[in-house]
Write an enzyme that holds these catalytic residues in place. Structure first.
Site, PDB file in Angstrom:
ATOM      1  N   SER A   1      47.251  36.460  35.569  1.00  0.00           N
ATOM      2  CA  SER A   1      46.343  37.047  34.600  1.00  0.00           C
ATOM      3  C   SER A   1      46.727  36.628  33.177  1.00  0.00           C
ATOM      4  CB  SER A   1      46.332  38.564  34.764  1.00  0.00           C
ATOM      5  OG  SER A   1      45.181  39.115  34.191  1.00  0.00           O
ATOM      6  N   TYR A   2      46.917  37.592  32.281  1.00  0.00           N
ATOM      7  CA  TYR A   2      47.200  37.199  30.910  1.00  0.00           C
ATOM      8  C   TYR A   2      48.507  36.411  30.809  1.00  0.00           C
ATOM      9  CZ  TYR A   2      46.688  37.223  25.894  1.00  0.00           C
ATOM     10  OH  TYR A   2      46.513  36.813  24.599  1.00  0.00           O
TER      11      TYR A   2
ATOM     12  N   ASP B   1      38.542  36.471  43.201  1.00  0.00           N
ATOM     13  CA  ASP B   1      38.767  37.147  41.925  1.00  0.00           C
ATOM     14  C   ASP B   1      37.684  36.718  40.936  1.00  0.00           C
ATOM     15  OD1 ASP B   1      39.750  38.254  39.553  1.00  0.00           O
ATOM     16  OD2 ASP B   1      41.250  36.679  39.266  1.00  0.00           O
TER      17      ASP B   1
ATOM     18  N   HIS C   1      42.576  39.059  42.517  1.00  0.00           N
ATOM     19  CA  HIS C   1      43.340  38.749  41.306  1.00  0.00           C
ATOM     20  C   HIS C   1      44.856  38.786  41.539  1.00  0.00           C
ATOM     21  CE1 HIS C   1      43.433  38.519  36.911  1.00  0.00           C
ATOM     22  NE2 HIS C   1      44.353  39.468  36.899  1.00  0.00           N
TER      23      HIS C   1
ATOM     24  N   GLY D   1      49.524  41.155  31.480  1.00  0.00           N
ATOM     25  CA  GLY D   1      49.102  41.819  30.256  1.00  0.00           C
ATOM     26  C   GLY D   1      47.715  41.454  29.793  1.00  0.00           C
TER      27      GLY D   1
END
Lengths: 381, 381
Positions: B102-103, B302, B354, B6
């Protein structure tokens, strides 16, 4: 145009038959295959095995082998060129460029300077227009290894604190020496010339050789630039190809029975290399002053002559920026970035290892074509 | 096991159908294909669309959408878990792991902390054993962009001199602000999530969207971690797939006629994200103290949550190193490097962007398997 590499490595084995020549060696030396991105679409090319001892080249004067160094090589290359132009006088007035990679980053500016100096004699004039090469230094290699997660924060910190690469006694400091050994140890695990590709599996002899190539001589007046090239498998193919009786016979280097042993890099030359300029930067300044077109490029996934090294070198030239950092494109993708200085263009190849044309054949042809035309690298998508 | 991403992005669209689920979306949403490297070979997996508004998930309380933030999300995810375990009580005592990218590097420690706090009530106990995620900061992103030749020496210098990323007024400094804009401009030219691959060609709508995703909200209390994911083409396939009438009907989210619009990331959620902890590092310290197994990993190509960011974050935790930097292997190649600290393992994936499993499916399965078993990453070639 002339392509060289080294010290001790074959520009025929690398440049001509792995990178930019009209034919590329095929798997296991079975043959050669057509290269649609050969640079001879844009220019005539000469590949020089330089100095003596490289590839099939040799000297009958055995003492020559004891004095090999940058200056000997420049002298010898110039002697070759001179004779070649005597033999093919119709090429004498053509525009002339020199291109190369890896240790050629030293050879080329030195040869270019040699040509400029000799050009004062009009009968010897060579119409040198430009050079295309790379450049490096130690600190850039260390910073690159750290920022690309090859060495730890701790190793990077120790090297930064303990190594003085501009000193003559760099290796007398144990902390520095041990940490640089650690860096080399990590690089021996992957292909230093191409960080994100696989190593040639299944041929341990070849990987051993690769390891020794990475174990470069660490003297501060000998730049740590070694045996260029990529993919030990391609090296193996070239070796198989040039050791074939029919190939040697066709090249007139043997009668097809008493074969000559061909290796892509002559380790003896490398290990015993005598004279190497500590820096070719003053030569760059001289070439810029003479109006020679200079493009310096770097594959940005090469750990051996990394993009950071090349940047540090260019930065120390203190040139004025005339066109700021921007992408250049090929086939609608970003091929890399470039920056123009007064007298020099610096460009990167995104995702390319040491032997750039192996990774980006079509991009590198477009790039060299722009160089030859005197244009900027293609800067519209 | 539960995978989140997210803010505003779908863990079904990314994790389940691009990365580690049993089936991966096929070109243009035509269907799905079997994933031989699915992580469900090693563990049962739950994929959570979190918070409400992501994917097909929704809330009937429209006010919910105005208060979305880290804490709301942790609360909501916990509420889901609690109800899920009530419904499937046989799983209640199973060992539980949380993984994400990620988030989720923020979501996961926060949810883990939430679980630990609630575990004091034995009836609510969840057997949380470990978390697998990444971590980042601004300075690492800038240094990474420079060392990977995405920005110039000059831009890097200005950012280093003028930006104070730990201040609340980072963007009030024009030099800093302009130079960070320049960084974002360069990254918009390539795929920030995967530096050396191509961008999805021929779909300009998608690349535009990608650009806006990179234009993250620059407030210093909102970490610049955005919409995870890789390859805009894969995103397009997922979008086509989940907007198919037959797929929506099979998933019971529509009757196959009145369709619901599915997007891989909800930009409104992203843009209006309210509450974000400035740092989850104190949470890490708490989790380490509670004995939760923590592995932090990073694909080293990434640019969005780069390996340097993760290193800076881990470094600031000040943990003692128990096993120094070394390679880990898969199929006889170096998959990346790792270092073990007291209570935390940090590992890289060489040449992965990523969404690591997209680039290294088989390596990432071996890696997660070692994590689940409580082993170190495979450290023999």
């Amino acid at each position: 145009m002339l392509v060289v590499s080294g010290p001790g490595c074959s520009s025929v084995g690398y440049g001509a038959t792995q990178e930019i020549g009209p034919f590329i060696v095929d798997a296991n030396g079975n043959g050669i295959k057509y290269n649609p991105d050969s640079w001879n679409r844009e220019a005539n090319m000469l590949f020089l095995e330089s100095p003596v001892g490289v590839g099939f080249s040799y000297s009958n004067t055995s003492a020559d082998y004891n004095i090999l160094g940058d200056e000997f090589t420049a002298n010898d290359a110039y002697a070759f060129l001179h004779k070649w132009f005597l033999k093919f006088p119709s090429y004498r007035t053509r525009i002339f460029y020199i291109a190369g990679e890896s240790y050629a980053g030293k050879y080329i500016p030195e040869l270019a300077e040699f040509i400029l100096d000799r050009n004062k004699d009009a009968s010897l004039h060579i119409n040198l227009m430009g050079i295309l090469t790379d450049a490096e230094d130690w600190r850039g290699m260390v910073d690159y290894a750290w920022s690309h997660a090859v060495i730890s924060d701790e190793t990077h910190r120790v090297i930064s604190l303990s190594c003085n690469f501009s000193s003559d006694n760099t290796w007398s400091n144990n902390d520095c020496s041990d940490s640089v050994d650690e860096l080399l140890r990590q690089y021996r695990e992957i292909d230093i010339y191409s960080l994100y590709t696989s190593v040639c599996a299944g041929n341990s002899a070849s990987s051993d050789q690769k390891s020794t190539q990475v174990m470069f001589t660490r003297t501060s007046n000998m730049m740590p630039r070694v045996m260029g090239g990529y993919d030990p498998c391609l090296d193996d193919y070239a070796k198989a190809f040039y050791n074939r009786p029919d190939v040697q016979k066709a090249l007139h280097v043997s009668d097809g029975h008493r074969l000559r042993n061909w290796s892509i890099c002559n380790e003896k030359i490398f290990n015993e290399w005598k004279y190497s300029k500590p820096s070719v930067l003053p030569t760059y300044t001289k070439l810029i002053g003479a109006g020679v077109r200079i493009w310096v490029y770097s594959g940005d996934t090469d750990g051996r002559v990394p993009v950071l090294s090349t940047r540090y070198s260019i930065s120390s030239l203190g040139l004025k920026i005339t066109k700021s950092w921007r992408p250049w494109y090929h086939q609608r993708q970003v091929s890399g970035w470039f920056q123009e200085y007064e007298g020099l263009t610096f460009a990167t190849f995104r995702g390319a290892g040491h032997a750039v044309p192996v990774f980006k054949p079509s991009d590198s042809l477009a790039f060299s074509s722009a160089f030859l035309l005197g244009d900027a690298p293609p800067s519209a998508r």
